[in-house]
Design a protein around this motif. Sequence first.
Motif, PDB file in Angstrom:
ATOM      1  N   MET A   1      44.789   2.758  43.982  1.00 13.34           N
ATOM      2  CA  MET A   1      45.486   3.884  44.610  1.00 13.34           C
ATOM      3  C   MET A   1      46.668   3.425  45.448  1.00 13.34           C
ATOM      4  O   MET A   1      47.401   4.240  45.983  1.00 13.34           O
TER       5      MET A   1
ATOM      6  N   ASP B   1      46.787  10.121  47.754  1.00  9.02           N
ATOM      7  CA  ASP B   1      47.260  11.300  47.023  1.00  9.02           C
ATOM      8  C   ASP B   1      47.173  12.558  47.882  1.00  9.02           C
ATOM      9  O   ASP B   1      47.619  13.614  47.494  1.00  9.02           O
ATOM     10  N   MET B   2      46.551  12.442  49.051  1.00 12.32           N
ATOM     11  CA  MET B   2      46.479  13.611  49.916  1.00 12.32           C
ATOM     12  C   MET B   2      47.512  13.571  51.037  1.00 12.32           C
ATOM     13  O   MET B   2      47.544  14.454  51.870  1.00 12.32           O
ATOM     14  N   ASP B   3      48.333  12.562  51.030  1.00 11.06           N
ATOM     15  CA  ASP B   3      49.355  12.506  52.068  1.00 11.06           C
ATOM     16  C   ASP B   3      50.409  13.574  51.859  1.00 11.06           C
ATOM     17  O   ASP B   3      50.770  13.900  50.749  1.00 11.06           O
TER      18      ASP B   3
ATOM     19  N   GLU C   1      41.368   8.997  53.168  1.00 10.89           N
ATOM     20  CA  GLU C   1      41.913   7.658  53.131  1.00 10.89           C
ATOM     21  C   GLU C   1      42.632   7.502  51.801  1.00 10.89           C
ATOM     22  O   GLU C   1      43.076   6.450  51.433  1.00 10.89           O
ATOM     23  N   ARG C   2      42.727   8.613  51.089  1.00 12.96           N
ATOM     24  CA  ARG C   2      43.371   8.537  49.790  1.00 12.96           C
ATOM     25  C   ARG C   2      44.824   8.939  49.940  1.00 12.96           C
ATOM     26  O   ARG C   2      45.153   9.883  50.607  1.00 12.96           O
TER      27      ARG C   2
ATOM     28  N   ARG D   1      44.237   2.817  59.035  1.00 11.96           N
ATOM     29  CA  ARG D   1      43.631   4.146  58.926  1.00 11.96           C
ATOM     30  C   ARG D   1      42.180   4.064  58.436  1.00 11.96           C
ATOM     31  O   ARG D   1      41.301   4.744  58.960  1.00 11.96           O
TER      32      ARG D   1
ATOM     33  N   ASP E   1      35.845  14.345  56.662  1.00  8.29           N
ATOM     34  CA  ASP E   1      36.098  13.309  55.682  1.00  8.29           C
ATOM     35  C   ASP E   1      37.590  13.089  55.739  1.00  8.29           C
ATOM     36  O   ASP E   1      38.325  13.644  54.955  1.00  8.29           O
ATOM     37  N   GLU E   2      38.011  12.341  56.695  1.00 14.03           N
ATOM     38  CA  GLU E   2      39.450  12.170  56.789  1.00 14.03           C
ATOM     39  C   GLU E   2      39.947  11.433  55.573  1.00 14.03           C
ATOM     40  O   GLU E   2      39.337  10.482  55.119  1.00 14.03           O
TER      41      GLU E   2
ATOM     42  N   ARG F   1      50.823  10.456  60.956  1.00 14.24           N
ATOM     43  CA  ARG F   1      51.154   9.398  60.012  1.00 14.24           C
ATOM     44  C   ARG F   1      52.083   8.346  60.642  1.00 14.24           C
ATOM     45  O   ARG F   1      51.881   7.145  60.480  1.00 14.24           O
TER      46      ARG F   1
ATOM     47  N   GLU G   1      50.110   6.276  62.913  1.00 16.54           N
ATOM     48  CA  GLU G   1      49.292   5.307  62.173  1.00 16.54           C
ATOM     49  C   GLU G   1      50.128   4.106  61.724  1.00 16.54           C
ATOM     50  O   GLU G   1      49.639   2.983  61.666  1.00 16.54           O
TER      51      GLU G   1
ATOM     52  N   ARG H   1      39.672   0.364  46.280  1.00 17.48           N
ATOM     53  CA  ARG H   1      40.619   1.462  46.067  1.00 17.48           C
ATOM     54  C   ARG H   1      42.021   0.951  45.749  1.00 17.48           C
ATOM     55  O   ARG H   1      42.990   1.683  45.871  1.00 17.48           O
TER      56      ARG H   1
ATOM     57  N   LEU I   1      34.936   8.979  45.452  1.00 16.33           N
ATOM     58  CA  LEU I   1      35.727   9.659  46.482  1.00 16.33           C
ATOM     59  C   LEU I   1      35.261  11.105  46.599  1.00 16.33           C
ATOM     60  O   LEU I   1      34.868  11.713  45.609  1.00 16.33           O
TER      61      LEU I   1
END
Lengths: 223, 209
Positions: free
Chosen positions: B90, B131-133, B128-129, B104, B125-126, A43, A46, B87, A84
């Motif tokens: 988000m 909420d998964m960080d 890009e959302r 990203r 499926d990396e 992260r 990035e 998106r 998604l």
Amino acid sequence: MTPCHHLDPSTVMAYAAGTLSLELGVVVATHLSVCAHCRRQVRDAERIGGLLVEQQQAATIDAPRRESLRAAMLERLDDAVPALPPVPQNDAESADPDRLPKPLHPYFGPSLSALKWRWMAPGMYCIRARRSGGGSLFMLKIAAGKSMPLHSHGRSELTQILQGAYSDALGHFAPGDVADLDSDVLHQPVTVPGVPCICVAALDAPLRFPGWLARKLQPLVGL
Amino acid sequence: MTADAATGSTSPFEATRIVSTPTPQARDPRDWTSEMLSVARARDRECFMRIYDYFMPRLCLYLRGLGAAEMIAEELAQEALLRLWQRADMYDPSRSRLSTWLFRIARNLHIDRVRREPNWIQVLDEPERMDMDDESGVATSAESYAEHVDLKSRIDKLPAIQARLIRMSYFEAKSHQEIADELGMPLGTVKSSLRRAFLKLQGDVRGTP
Ligand SMILES: [Zn+2]
């Protein structure tokens, strides 16, 4: 599982930037699936990438082309929003000891017990990835209490332990740990007694085994 | 590669930006938070197109650096920006700076595309959302404008070789080995220079000294 051995920051940066070879990237992704520490590193890398993109000069795109791309974008703003993918259920997956980490599924299938090991040398088994690009991606199973041949690496090697453990001059590597090596390291891993050591590894370039083992092993594994 | 003229090393907005909540007025072109919030909340096309005009040619340059042909780079940059529009709800400025998110998405689109070439199948499926960080819930003031400016000056202050390696690492479709060959440096030196540079910059992106 809280890994003790992590990715080198230079590997993290290459992965975040999208410039790491695809084979090495699979092992990185496998490690990230169990390592919050390295996910945070990615992260950060990035963020640096985002900043560099933001600060760099713009590509030259000639004016008519730029206008037509712009018009195309305006038209697409009404496109339907693609769904998604569902949030993966990491907890349920990691609770199943037979389930391989998800990034490995396209290459080795989802199940540890279903793997078709190929004999390589006494106590050593190998499976090459079903498909890959220029480098190598493979899984290794090494019997408990076994000493691997001494070797170094032509370029970069990443090895992530899935089961069992081994020790070498760099330390003790247990499930979740990743060894991020380059050509400076000559090592001779010894697996711990009790359980076989299963790992996934990727190479940028051929392994260099000294002596007779080179002749014996390299044609077999095609490394 | 040099930052373009719009990048000042100091900013008169710096002090207020940290304490004020974003407003929809035009701001320094380096801070896209307010535009993005307008896009998210009001589906503001004008704000979105300002983001588009700025980032489109920059993403193209990044993608070309990764080895994408010109047409492909344009296609992927368009796609990345469309995702940003789609998106937008988000987007959470306390979690991620816009450029991080966009970087990203563009990177993932590129990797997915490479993987779909004949020898490859899609791997990840990396996410890009947001909420998964991992850092969900942790306010990343580290990505505030002021600290980003500090990061820029920190990159500028890196030893020349480290700065060069950082830029090569992010903008050229080359492995560390290829960079080492090109610069006539041992691979271990390339890696250790990058490692040192990363650790210095990381202190900045995390907002710690
Ligand atoms: Zn780690």
